[in-house]
Design a protein around this motif. Structure first.
Motif, PDB file in Angstrom:
ATOM      1  N   GLU A   1       0.836  -1.199   0.000  1.00  0.00           N
ATOM      2  CA  GLU A   1       0.000   0.000   0.000  1.00  0.00           C
ATOM      3  C   GLU A   1       0.866   1.241   0.000  1.00  0.00           C
ATOM      4  O   GLU A   1       1.947   1.259   0.593  1.00  0.00           O
ATOM      5  CB  GLU A   1      -0.917   0.000   1.211  1.00  0.00           C
ATOM      6  N   TYR A   2       0.370   2.275  -0.663  1.00  0.00           N
ATOM      7  CA  TYR A   2       1.080   3.550  -0.758  1.00  0.00           C
ATOM      8  C   TYR A   2       0.088   4.685  -0.555  1.00  0.00           C
ATOM      9  O   TYR A   2      -1.045   4.608  -1.020  1.00  0.00           O
ATOM     10  CB  TYR A   2       1.718   3.731  -2.144  1.00  0.00           C
ATOM     11  N   VAL A   3       0.542   5.747   0.111  1.00  0.00           N
ATOM     12  CA  VAL A   3      -0.214   6.988   0.179  1.00  0.00           C
ATOM     13  C   VAL A   3       0.548   7.970  -0.695  1.00  0.00           C
ATOM     14  O   VAL A   3       1.710   8.293  -0.426  1.00  0.00           O
ATOM     15  CB  VAL A   3      -0.350   7.517   1.619  1.00  0.00           C
ATOM     16  N   ILE A   4      -0.098   8.393  -1.755  1.00  0.00           N
ATOM     17  CA  ILE A   4       0.508   9.315  -2.714  1.00  0.00           C
ATOM     18  C   ILE A   4      -0.391  10.537  -2.772  1.00  0.00           C
ATOM     19  O   ILE A   4      -1.579  10.408  -3.097  1.00  0.00           O
ATOM     20  CB  ILE A   4       0.655   8.656  -4.100  1.00  0.00           C
ATOM     21  N   GLY A   5       0.191  11.691  -2.452  1.00  0.00           N
ATOM     22  CA  GLY A   5      -0.641  12.882  -2.333  1.00  0.00           C
ATOM     23  C   GLY A   5      -1.657  12.633  -1.241  1.00  0.00           C
ATOM     24  O   GLY A   5      -1.300  12.245  -0.130  1.00  0.00           O
ATOM     25  N   ASP A   6      -2.917  12.760  -1.554  1.00  0.00           N
ATOM     26  CA  ASP A   6      -3.973  12.528  -0.567  1.00  0.00           C
ATOM     27  C   ASP A   6      -4.772  11.258  -0.861  1.00  0.00           C
ATOM     28  O   ASP A   6      -5.857  11.069  -0.336  1.00  0.00           O
ATOM     29  CB  ASP A   6      -4.909  13.735  -0.507  1.00  0.00           C
ATOM     30  N   ARG A   7      -4.209  10.383  -1.699  1.00  0.00           N
ATOM     31  CA  ARG A   7      -4.924   9.175  -2.092  1.00  0.00           C
ATOM     32  C   ARG A   7      -4.126   7.924  -1.751  1.00  0.00           C
ATOM     33  O   ARG A   7      -2.911   7.953  -1.689  1.00  0.00           O
ATOM     34  CB  ARG A   7      -5.206   9.202  -3.598  1.00  0.00           C
ATOM     35  N   LYS A   8      -4.851   6.819  -1.560  1.00  0.00           N
ATOM     36  CA  LYS A   8      -4.224   5.531  -1.289  1.00  0.00           C
ATOM     37  C   LYS A   8      -4.275   4.665  -2.550  1.00  0.00           C
ATOM     38  O   LYS A   8      -5.247   4.691  -3.290  1.00  0.00           O
ATOM     39  CB  LYS A   8      -4.949   4.805  -0.153  1.00  0.00           C
ATOM     40  N   PHE A   9      -3.181   3.927  -2.734  1.00  0.00           N
ATOM     41  CA  PHE A   9      -3.059   3.001  -3.863  1.00  0.00           C
ATOM     42  C   PHE A   9      -2.535   1.680  -3.335  1.00  0.00           C
ATOM     43  O   PHE A   9      -1.880   1.623  -2.300  1.00  0.00           O
ATOM     44  CB  PHE A   9      -2.064   3.536  -4.901  1.00  0.00           C
ATOM     45  N   VAL A  10      -2.784   0.618  -4.091  1.00  0.00           N
ATOM     46  CA  VAL A  10      -2.251  -0.697  -3.743  1.00  0.00           C
ATOM     47  C   VAL A  10      -1.614  -1.307  -4.987  1.00  0.00           C
ATOM     48  O   VAL A  10      -2.041  -1.059  -6.113  1.00  0.00           O
ATOM     49  CB  VAL A  10      -3.355  -1.622  -3.158  1.00  0.00           C
ATOM     50  N   GLN A  11      -0.555  -2.058  -4.749  1.00  0.00           N
ATOM     51  CA  GLN A  11       0.097  -2.840  -5.807  1.00  0.00           C
ATOM     52  C   GLN A  11      -0.017  -4.297  -5.390  1.00  0.00           C
ATOM     53  O   GLN A  11       0.394  -4.675  -4.300  1.00  0.00           O
ATOM     54  CB  GLN A  11       1.572  -2.446  -5.950  1.00  0.00           C
ATOM     55  N   LYS A  12      -0.591  -5.099  -6.246  1.00  0.00           N
ATOM     56  CA  LYS A  12      -0.770  -6.525  -5.985  1.00  0.00           C
ATOM     57  C   LYS A  12      -0.108  -7.321  -7.101  1.00  0.00           C
ATOM     58  O   LYS A  12       0.390  -6.758  -8.066  1.00  0.00           O
ATOM     59  CB  LYS A  12      -2.266  -6.875  -5.962  1.00  0.00           C
ATOM     60  N   ARG A  13      -0.154  -8.616  -6.962  1.00  0.00           N
ATOM     61  CA  ARG A  13       0.302  -9.486  -8.038  1.00  0.00           C
ATOM     62  C   ARG A  13      -0.529  -9.149  -9.275  1.00  0.00           C
ATOM     63  O   ARG A  13      -1.729  -8.969  -9.186  1.00  0.00           O
ATOM     64  CB  ARG A  13       0.090 -10.942  -7.632  1.00  0.00           C
ATOM     65  N   LEU A  14       0.130  -9.048 -10.413  1.00  0.00           N
ATOM     66  CA  LEU A  14      -0.559  -8.655 -11.639  1.00  0.00           C
ATOM     67  C   LEU A  14      -1.656  -9.632 -12.027  1.00  0.00           C
ATOM     68  O   LEU A  14      -1.524 -10.844 -11.832  1.00  0.00           O
ATOM     69  CB  LEU A  14       0.429  -8.591 -12.808  1.00  0.00           C
ATOM     70  N   VAL A  15      -2.706  -9.081 -12.594  1.00  0.00           N
ATOM     71  CA  VAL A  15      -3.720  -9.909 -13.252  1.00  0.00           C
ATOM     72  C   VAL A  15      -3.417  -9.858 -14.742  1.00  0.00           C
ATOM     73  O   VAL A  15      -2.647  -9.016 -15.216  1.00  0.00           O
ATOM     74  CB  VAL A  15      -5.154  -9.413 -12.937  1.00  0.00           C
ATOM     75  N   TRP A  16      -4.018 -10.762 -15.497  1.00  0.00           N
ATOM     76  CA  TRP A  16      -3.687 -10.886 -16.907  1.00  0.00           C
ATOM     77  C   TRP A  16      -3.915  -9.574 -17.667  1.00  0.00           C
ATOM     78  O   TRP A  16      -3.117  -9.202 -18.533  1.00  0.00           O
ATOM     79  CB  TRP A  16      -4.483 -12.033 -17.528  1.00  0.00           C
ATOM     80  N   GLY A  17      -4.975  -8.860 -17.380  1.00  0.00           N
ATOM     81  CA  GLY A  17      -5.245  -7.597 -18.077  1.00  0.00           C
ATOM     82  C   GLY A  17      -4.124  -6.585 -17.873  1.00  0.00           C
ATOM     83  O   GLY A  17      -3.716  -5.895 -18.820  1.00  0.00           O
ATOM     84  N   GLN A  18      -3.610  -6.496 -16.647  1.00  0.00           N
ATOM     85  CA  GLN A  18      -2.479  -5.599 -16.379  1.00  0.00           C
ATOM     86  C   GLN A  18      -1.235  -6.071 -17.122  1.00  0.00           C
ATOM     87  O   GLN A  18      -0.490  -5.255 -17.671  1.00  0.00           O
ATOM     88  CB  GLN A  18      -2.173  -5.537 -14.884  1.00  0.00           C
TER      89      GLN A  18
END
Length: 144
Positions: A5-22
């Motif tokens: 998990e990351y807080v960038i600016g005022d928003r939260k993001f997550v990086q997970k194991r890639l799915v096929w679409g990514q």
């Protein structure tokens, strides 16, 4: 691993194991980029420097959204003005932790020479920063 998990600016993001679409989006984005037979995460960073913001917008998922539903262009625009260089380095390092590429190559039957070359280059230079040591061997062992 559930993700990072990351807080960038005022928003939260997550990086997970890639799915096929990514994975398809990433492949399309890096099409034509040739990696040397032995490379480190720093080498990858240098080769993909111009593409990195778009790659990160594909990899990161805004909190409360799915990889499929998110708008990469909106995410990219936000990240270009809010993402720090330190966070960029962390996201690239975490990508290899979330997505053990040597393990993928082994599972799809790619030659052990390619995996060995990747592992050997990671042993020489384990990460982009001194504070984030990891090796492909450790990642492979966690997958087993």
């Amino acid at each position: 691993m559930d993700g990072k998990e990351y807080v960038i600016g005022d928003r939260k993001f997550v990086q997970k194991r890639l799915v096929w679409g990514q994975a398809r989006q990433l492949i399309k984005e890096i099409e034509g980029v040739e990696l040397p037979s032995e490379y480190t995460p720093k080498d990858i960073l240098r080769l993909l420097e111009a593409k990195l913001p778009n790659l990160i917008s594909i990899v990161l998922i805004p909190e409360g959204q799915t990889a499929k539903a998110k708008d990469n262009a909106t995410t990219l625009e936000f990240l270009e003005w809010e993402l720090s260089l330190e966070q960029t380095v962390s996201i690239v390092e975490d990508f290899f932790e979330c997505n053990p590429i040597p393990s993928w190559l082994e599972k799809i039957g790619m030659g052990s020479g390619m995996i060995g070359g990747f592992e050997k280059s990671l042993e020489k230079e384990p990460g982009l920063t001194e504070t984030s040591p990891y090796s492909a061997e450790e990642t492979l062992q966690r997958e087993i």
